[in-house]
Motif scaffolding. Structure first.
Motif, PDB file in Angstrom:
ATOM      1  N   MET A 377      39.398  63.296 -51.675  1.00 57.89           N
ATOM      2  CA  MET A 377      40.516  62.892 -50.929  1.00 57.89           C
ATOM      3  C   MET A 377      41.317  62.177 -51.883  1.00 57.89           C
ATOM      4  N   GLY A 378      42.813  62.321 -51.448  1.00 55.56           N
ATOM      5  CA  GLY A 378      43.840  61.750 -52.430  1.00 55.56           C
ATOM      6  C   GLY A 378      44.083  62.372 -53.712  1.00 55.56           C
ATOM      7  N   THR A 379      43.409  63.634 -54.025  1.00 55.95           N
ATOM      8  CA  THR A 379      43.848  64.247 -55.038  1.00 55.95           C
ATOM      9  C   THR A 379      44.397  65.925 -54.782  1.00 55.95           C
ATOM     10  N   ALA A 380      44.778  66.831 -55.707  1.00 52.73           N
ATOM     11  CA  ALA A 380      45.225  68.007 -55.168  1.00 52.73           C
ATOM     12  C   ALA A 380      44.211  68.912 -54.850  1.00 52.73           C
ATOM     13  N   SER A 381      44.406  69.865 -54.003  1.00 57.18           N
ATOM     14  CA  SER A 381      43.675  71.150 -53.639  1.00 57.18           C
ATOM     15  C   SER A 381      44.043  72.273 -54.198  1.00 57.18           C
ATOM     16  N   TYR A 382      43.439  73.725 -54.319  1.00 58.12           N
ATOM     17  CA  TYR A 382      44.084  74.704 -54.837  1.00 58.12           C
ATOM     18  C   TYR A 382      43.795  75.942 -54.094  1.00 58.12           C
ATOM     19  N   VAL A 383      44.516  77.070 -54.200  1.00 57.63           N
ATOM     20  CA  VAL A 383      44.063  78.237 -53.469  1.00 57.63           C
ATOM     21  C   VAL A 383      44.207  79.165 -54.826  1.00 57.63           C
ATOM     22  N   VAL A 384      43.284  79.959 -55.144  1.00 61.69           N
ATOM     23  CA  VAL A 384      43.210  80.874 -56.284  1.00 61.69           C
ATOM     24  C   VAL A 384      42.924  82.164 -55.855  1.00 61.69           C
ATOM     25  N   LEU A 385      42.923  83.085 -56.858  1.00 58.62           N
ATOM     26  CA  LEU A 385      42.549  84.450 -56.538  1.00 58.62           C
ATOM     27  C   LEU A 385      41.762  84.763 -57.787  1.00 58.62           C
ATOM     28  N   GLY A 386      40.691  85.615 -57.402  1.00 55.05           N
ATOM     29  CA  GLY A 386      39.711  86.214 -58.551  1.00 55.05           C
ATOM     30  C   GLY A 386      40.301  87.273 -59.070  1.00 55.05           C
ATOM     31  N   THR A 387      40.319  87.378 -60.513  1.00 56.03           N
ATOM     32  CA  THR A 387      40.888  88.394 -61.320  1.00 56.03           C
ATOM     33  C   THR A 387      39.821  89.697 -61.366  1.00 56.03           C
ATOM     34  N   GLY A 388      40.349  90.697 -62.245  1.00 50.15           N
ATOM     35  CA  GLY A 388      39.463  91.652 -62.366  1.00 50.15           C
ATOM     36  C   GLY A 388      38.110  91.261 -63.337  1.00 50.15           C
ATOM     37  N   ASN A 389      38.274  90.034 -63.880  1.00 43.63           N
ATOM     38  CA  ASN A 389      37.175  89.763 -64.741  1.00 43.63           C
ATOM     39  C   ASN A 389      36.288  89.096 -63.851  1.00 43.63           C
ATOM     40  N   ILE A 390      36.302  88.614 -62.592  1.00 40.07           N
ATOM     41  CA  ILE A 390      35.465  87.993 -61.843  1.00 40.07           C
ATOM     42  C   ILE A 390      34.167  88.463 -61.667  1.00 40.07           C
ATOM     43  N   ALA A 391      34.030  89.757 -61.757  1.00 38.71           N
ATOM     44  CA  ALA A 391      32.622  90.013 -61.661  1.00 38.71           C
ATOM     45  C   ALA A 391      31.452  89.657 -62.786  1.00 38.71           C
ATOM     46  N   GLU A 392      32.122  88.769 -63.650  1.00 35.63           N
ATOM     47  CA  GLU A 392      31.354  88.085 -64.933  1.00 35.63           C
ATOM     48  C   GLU A 392      30.627  86.999 -64.330  1.00 35.63           C
ATOM     49  N   THR A 393      30.956  86.626 -63.017  1.00 34.42           N
ATOM     50  CA  THR A 393      30.287  85.323 -62.317  1.00 34.42           C
ATOM     51  C   THR A 393      29.583  85.945 -60.760  1.00 34.42           C
ATOM     52  N   PHE A 394      29.488  86.907 -60.708  1.00 30.84           N
ATOM     53  CA  PHE A 394      29.063  87.612 -59.320  1.00 30.84           C
ATOM     54  C   PHE A 394      30.021  87.408 -58.559  1.00 30.84           C
ATOM     55  N   ASN A 395      31.498  87.464 -58.677  1.00 37.38           N
ATOM     56  CA  ASN A 395      32.599  87.322 -57.957  1.00 37.38           C
ATOM     57  C   ASN A 395      32.537  85.883 -57.435  1.00 37.38           C
ATOM     58  N   SER A 396      32.541  85.025 -58.131  1.00 38.90           N
ATOM     59  CA  SER A 396      32.164  83.519 -57.466  1.00 38.90           C
ATOM     60  C   SER A 396      33.024  82.505 -58.470  1.00 38.90           C
ATOM     61  N   VAL A 397      33.402  81.647 -57.799  1.00 40.40           N
ATOM     62  CA  VAL A 397      34.380  80.427 -58.196  1.00 40.40           C
ATOM     63  C   VAL A 397      33.891  78.964 -57.795  1.00 40.40           C
ATOM     64  N   ASN A 398      34.447  77.982 -58.539  1.00 39.87           N
ATOM     65  CA  ASN A 398      33.973  76.909 -58.135  1.00 39.87           C
ATOM     66  C   ASN A 398      34.221  76.327 -56.637  1.00 39.87           C
ATOM     67  N   HIS A 399      33.850  75.285 -56.162  1.00 39.69           N
ATOM     68  CA  HIS A 399      34.047  75.125 -54.674  1.00 39.69           C
ATOM     69  C   HIS A 399      34.819  73.971 -54.785  1.00 39.69           C
ATOM     70  N   GLY A 400      34.937  73.038 -55.576  1.00 40.73           N
ATOM     71  CA  GLY A 400      35.665  71.857 -55.538  1.00 40.73           C
ATOM     72  C   GLY A 400      35.820  71.175 -56.831  1.00 40.73           C
ATOM     73  N   ALA A 401      36.031  69.914 -57.003  1.00 37.25           N
ATOM     74  CA  ALA A 401      36.190  69.210 -58.320  1.00 37.25           C
ATOM     75  C   ALA A 401      34.815  68.838 -58.985  1.00 37.25           C
ATOM     76  N   GLY A 402      33.707  68.401 -58.223  1.00 39.35           N
ATOM     77  CA  GLY A 402      32.586  68.025 -58.681  1.00 39.35           C
ATOM     78  C   GLY A 402      32.404  66.622 -58.979  1.00 39.35           C
ATOM     79  N   ARG A 403      31.507  66.193 -58.925  1.00 43.53           N
ATOM     80  CA  ARG A 403      31.258  64.677 -59.070  1.00 43.53           C
ATOM     81  C   ARG A 403      30.778  64.338 -60.426  1.00 43.53           C
ATOM     82  N   THR A 404      31.571  62.960 -60.764  1.00 41.70           N
ATOM     83  CA  THR A 404      31.380  62.262 -62.112  1.00 41.70           C
ATOM     84  C   THR A 404      30.275  61.134 -61.988  1.00 41.70           C
ATOM     85  N   MET A 405      30.147  60.476 -60.857  1.00 40.00           N
ATOM     86  CA  MET A 405      29.480  59.532 -60.475  1.00 40.00           C
ATOM     87  C   MET A 405      28.527  59.934 -59.319  1.00 40.00           C
TER      88      MET A 405
END
Length: 479
Positions: A377-405
């Motif tokens: 909350m308070g920071t940006a969000s994104y919409v992205v598309l997977g490229t033709g290389n996305i098979a490298e990750t089983f067609n997966s991307v991250n779901h958010g920013a991820g915690r540091t604390m």
């Protein structure tokens, strides 16, 4: 030290070669900056543990938002062979099909003053309870036909007037994972199925955004996203229903491991052969929770539309609020990859099918479906598309920013002044600000850096950047 064993092998890619009992290598996607900040030895160990499970397919993946979870880390992807592999409740997560949906509008953000936004938030909050343990505000949702909801998912309510017919075409899997069976769900879990049309606590939210920047005009036009227009993000899942299902099956899988001669690296990765009674029952119960979550976000969409119409005094045709897409994270799905049929576990990871993939909805067949990546909350969000290389990750991307604390550390270190400063310019509806310190932007990684990691690696294309204007958050911690 595992961190010292990470070796670079390409742009923003690091790997651990198999050692000990590992059946697969581990790959983690990190930019140079994220790598310099990466201290998640425990999260890396959790990926190594997953790589030791029977039938696991290389690689086990850590996304740039990776942080320690229970069993598999948040931001983890693990694929297992459908015939020889296992299914793990912990590798899916406690909040099954925690996911996010995005609504577009025809409203220019500049046309609304803060007082109107405040009224819209209040109208939504009146309809959609938020916070751990909150039940639906409407009796018909608290007492819904659970058999029908878990079988039909979002479509069950769309076809009863709680949505637009076209909504169904813009939801992952059409809003219903096949194979759901309420017979596989415990009585205790069923008793917790009174939370439809709620958002819970933790990182769940409803946000009103502005499309701040368009990177890919063609794709943005297909999605109905126009620079300067309002949009709405809804982030919630299967609530206590899914949480109880994960709890039940983690215990059952831990008990069953000896029967199948499985060595489980940690209790959080309790697993059973996919084609075993425990494995089949879990997948049937998981599908129930996933479909409950799709239905939950559908009902919230209906109520958000009602709130906008009430405050703006305009018909929906003028406002818009069309469903761009709804994607799941925290789910296991049977998919075809590299000529094999696999069960892909995504925990805090989002599917991103590339252009031309047969499982894309028709409207997105030629560009790939939107992958929605909310920030804190308070920071940006994104919409992205997977490229033709996305098979490298089983067609997966991250779901958010991820915690540091950790949540505990954030509660003890973030001050009220820092919290307010981080939310400057964002309207926040919450009863107790101090109870939300664990969700402060300061507790999360830089969303621009995290998204840019996969963009620079050639795996994703950014479509739009969304800036939050107003947010509803619930209190309490949810997995």
């Amino acid at each position: 030290m595992l961190l010292e064993k990470l070796e670079p092998f390409g742009k923003n890619r690091y790997r651990l070669r198999p050692f000990g009992e590992m059946q697969a290598e581990v790959v983690v996607f990190l930019s140079p900056r994220l790598k310099a900040q990466f201290e998640e030895g425990e999260a890396l160990k959790q990926l190594v543990d997953a790589a030791c499970l029977p039938g696991v397919v290389s690689p086990v993946i850590g996304m740039p938002d990776i942080h320690t979870g229970f069993g598999l880390p948040i931001g983890g992807v693990m694929a297992t062979d459908l015939e020889k592999g296992v299914v793990s409740a912990g590798a899916v997560g406690m909040d099954i099909n925690c996911g996010v949906r995005l609504l577009s509008t025809r409203i220019k953000a500049a046309s609304l003053d803060p007082q109107v936004l405040e009224k819209i938030l209040a109208a939504i909050e009146k309809r959609v309870p938020s916070g751990v343990g909150k039940s639906s505000a409407y009796r018909e949702f608290r007492q819904a036909d659970l058999e029908a909801v878990t079988a039909g998912g979002a479509a069950y309510f769309i076809r009863r007037g709680y949505g637009l017919p076209e909504d169904e075409k813009s939801i992952e899997a059409g809003g219903a994972i096949p194979g759901a069976s309420l017979k596989a769900v415990s009585r205790q879990a069923r008793e917790r199925a009174d939370q439809l049309a709620t958002i819970g606590g933790g990182n769940h939210f409803i946000e009103i955004e502005v499309v701040e920047r368009v990177y890919h005009p063609g794709a943005a036009a297909v999605m109905g996203l126009e620079e300067g227009n309002l949009a709405v993000l809804i982030h919630t899942g299967s609530r206590g229903f899914g949480h109880q299902i994960c709890t039940d099956y983690s215990a059952r899988m831990n008990q069953a491991a000896a029967k199948y001669g499985l060595r489980i690296p940690s209790r959080g990765l309790a697993a059973a052969p996919i084609d075993s009674p425990e494995g089949r029952d879990y997948l049937a119960a998981m599908a129930c929770a996933a479909n409950f979550a799709f239905a939950n976000r559908q009902l919230i969409t209906f109520l958000v539309r009602e709130a906008f119409m009430e405050v703006l005094k305009k018909p929906l045709e003028e406002i818009g609020l069309e469903l761009v897409y709804d994607v799941a994270h925290n789910i296991a799905k049977v998919e075809e990859h590299r000529g094999r049929t696999l069960l892909v576990h995504r925990k805090g990871a989002t599917r991103a099918l590339p252009a031309g993939h047969r499982d894309n909805p028709e409207r997105y067949r030629h560009i790939g479906h939107p992958a929605i990546i909310p920030g804190s909350m308070g920071t940006a969000s994104y919409v992205v598309l997977g490229t033709g290389n996305i098979a490298e990750t089983f067609n997966s991307v991250n779901h958010g920013a991820g915690r540091t604390m950790s949540r505990k550390k954030a509660r003890s270190t973030v001050s009220m002044e820092e919290f307010r400063e981080s939310l400057k310019g964002v309207l926040l509806r919450a009863k107790n600000l101090r109870a939300l310190f664990d969700e402060a932007p300061l507790a999360y990684k830089d969303i621009d850096e995290v998204v840019g990691t996969l963009v620079d690696a050639g795996l994703t294309l950014p479509v739009v950047r969304l800036k939050p204007l107003a947010v509803i958050k619930g209190e309490g911690e949810e997995a």
